[in-house]
Design an enzyme around this catalytic site. Structure first.
Site, PDB file in Angstrom:
ATOM      1  N   HIS A   1      17.973  10.728  14.012  1.00  0.00           N
ATOM      2  CA  HIS A   1      18.844  10.157  15.048  1.00  0.00           C
ATOM      3  C   HIS A   1      19.896  11.188  15.463  1.00  0.00           C
ATOM      4  CE1 HIS A   1      21.327   6.917  16.964  1.00  0.00           C
ATOM      5  NE2 HIS A   1      22.299   7.767  16.637  1.00  0.00           N
ATOM      6  N   GLU A   2      20.524  11.808  14.461  1.00  0.00           N
ATOM      7  CA  GLU A   2      21.556  12.801  14.771  1.00  0.00           C
ATOM      8  C   GLU A   2      20.968  14.058  15.396  1.00  0.00           C
ATOM      9  OE1 GLU A   2      24.542  11.924  14.781  1.00  0.00           O
ATOM     10  OE2 GLU A   2      24.146  10.019  13.764  1.00  0.00           O
TER      11      GLU A   2
END
Length: 448
Positions: free
Chosen positions: A28-29
């Site tokens: 996600h990051e």
């Protein structure tokens, strides 16, 4: 297997859930990090987790690291909040605390910016670039979910009904009355029992027409209530023809993913009258085309969205399940603890083939990624959706200024949303604590 091995498998399942969660957060990051780097924004930190730093390493201008609490992650970009507008006076009086909090957040965002780096700040990017960066995280989770669903549906396959009889229903019972009728005491046998159908029979033809699969059999029977059918079965290597007259029965209406279709207003399951013979068929895994994973992901996104919309009601249900002795909704929300527990139960269930256990765990991780992706699109800070909404508002302000030939407006001051960020953060932490508690004292039993 011994109980010790079952416990070890349970622990392995929990570890798989934690690793899957950490990988989902990390990716996600990455979804934020990659476009930020491409757009030349300086990213001082990429961190998985919160709290004290367990490990970190600086590569170039970015510090990469792991923190003690693996329940989230973040990247820090310089200039997340724009500088204060020129001439803007500080707040005072009853708003002094809020003003101090806003200015401290603004200072933390901008204190490390060198004069030559102003063009590398997040707030100085065009609106579309800010949207790409903030949408990258949720999009990464949804892409990961599609990949995981694809592995299950097109790799392992999903259970599909065959045309081989597995068991017989002794009588006709409407689906919406199954809790009220004792099938063992019924006086009128089901059409399958009356016709002499047996477990192991393979249906090969109906009225002399070769069947193409279970959907063909099911559709023909459903449309033939009260109409005698000549069903040819393969039994012991020889074909036998049985005369079966489907009875009229009431069943739930379901979509292509076997989910019940609900009424728009009351939310009760829709039913319909169909022909019913009264037999159950065996299930076999069949590989699905890649498009099925995309379609399933889209449908699941909608289901998660419905859960989020009804979250206040579901929080009350979770409270009642945790403190008032209410029954737990198996289709309701759960915490990471609940997901880990279910993963452990699946891994330790020795009666399930290893391949089926692996497919189930991958499905759980895919579902978790859909939840992460959709949750982060809620248009409230500190979630990604809050930053996306702020960028959209900024873009609309600039568009209307240009449309009405007005001077370009200053930066949309997202720092003033810090009080909202604090309130939302507290609510999210409280909700997470509640869900964790309920998952401990009244967990969902996946295998019951």
């Amino acid at each position: 297997m011994t109980p010790v091995i079952s416990v070890l498998l349970f622990i392995v399942g929990i570890l798989l859930a934690l690793i899957g969660l950490a990988a989902s957060i990390a990716l996600h990051e990455v979804g934020h990090l990659v476009p930020a780097k491409l757009f030349k924004v300086r990213v001082p930190q990429y961190m998985i987790g919160f709290g004290p730093t367990l490990w970190s390493k600086r590569i170039g201008e970015t510090e990469y690291g792991l923190k003690a609490i693996p329940l989230g992650g973040y990247i820090s970009m310089i200039g997340m909040f724009p500088p204060k507008h020129r001439g803007e006076a500080p707040r005072d009086g009853g708003t002094g605390f809020l003003n101090t909090m806003i200015e401290e957040a603004r200072s933390a965002s901008n204190e490390s910016i060198e004069p030559h780096e102003v063009d590398r700040t997040f707030y100085n990017l065009p609106v579309w670039k800010r949207l790409v960066i903030m949408a990258g995280g949720p999009l990464m989770n949804l892409v990961l979910a599609v990949i995981l669903f694809l592995i299950v549906f097109s790799g392992f396959g999903i259970f599909q009904s065959t045309t081989t009889v597995d068991a017989l229903a002794q009588c006709v019972v409407a689906q919406n009355q199954q809790d009220e009728v004792d099938a063992s005491t019924c006086s009128t046998p089901s059409p399958a029992v009356a016709a002499g159908m047996q477990p192991g029979d393979e249906i090969v033809a109906i009225d002399g027409r070769t069947v193409t699969g279970w959907p063909d059999v099911s559709a023909t029977i459903a449309a033939s209530a009260g109409v005698p059918l000549e069903i040819t079965v393969l039994r012991g290597g020889a074909e036998t023809t049985l005369t079966v007259t489907p009875a009229v029965n009431t069943v739930y209406q379901r979509d292509e993913f076997t989910n019940q279709i609900l009424e728009d207003d009351a939310g009760n399951p829709l039913t319909k009258e169909v022909g019913f013979v009264g037999f159950y068929v065996t299930q076999e895994r069949q590989q699905m085309p890649p498009a099925y994973a995309l379609e399933f992901t889209g449908r699941y996104i909608g289901q998660v969205g419905q859960i989020i919309i009804s979250m206040p009601e579901r929080v009350v249900d979770m409270w009642n399940a945790g403190f008032m002795g209410a029954e737990r909704d198996p289709n309701g929300p759960m915490s990471v603890v609940g997901v880990g527990r279910i993963t452990g139960e699946v891994a330790a269930e020795q009666s399930i083939p290893v391949g089926d256990r692996a497919a189930t765990i991958i499905m759980l991780l895919a579902s978790l990624n859909v939840a992460l992706g959709v949750m982060n699109l809620i248009p409230l800070p500190p979630l990604d959706g809050g930053h996306i909404a702020a960028a959209i508002v900024d873009g609309l302000r600039r568009m209307f200024a240009k449309l009405f030939r007005r001077p370009p407006p200053g930066y949309f001051d997202t720092a003033k949303l810090i009080p909202v960020t604090m309130v939302v953060s507290v609510l999210l932490m409280a909700m997470t604590a509640l869900f964790v508690y309920v998952d401990l004292v009244n967990p969902v039993r996946f295998l019951e």
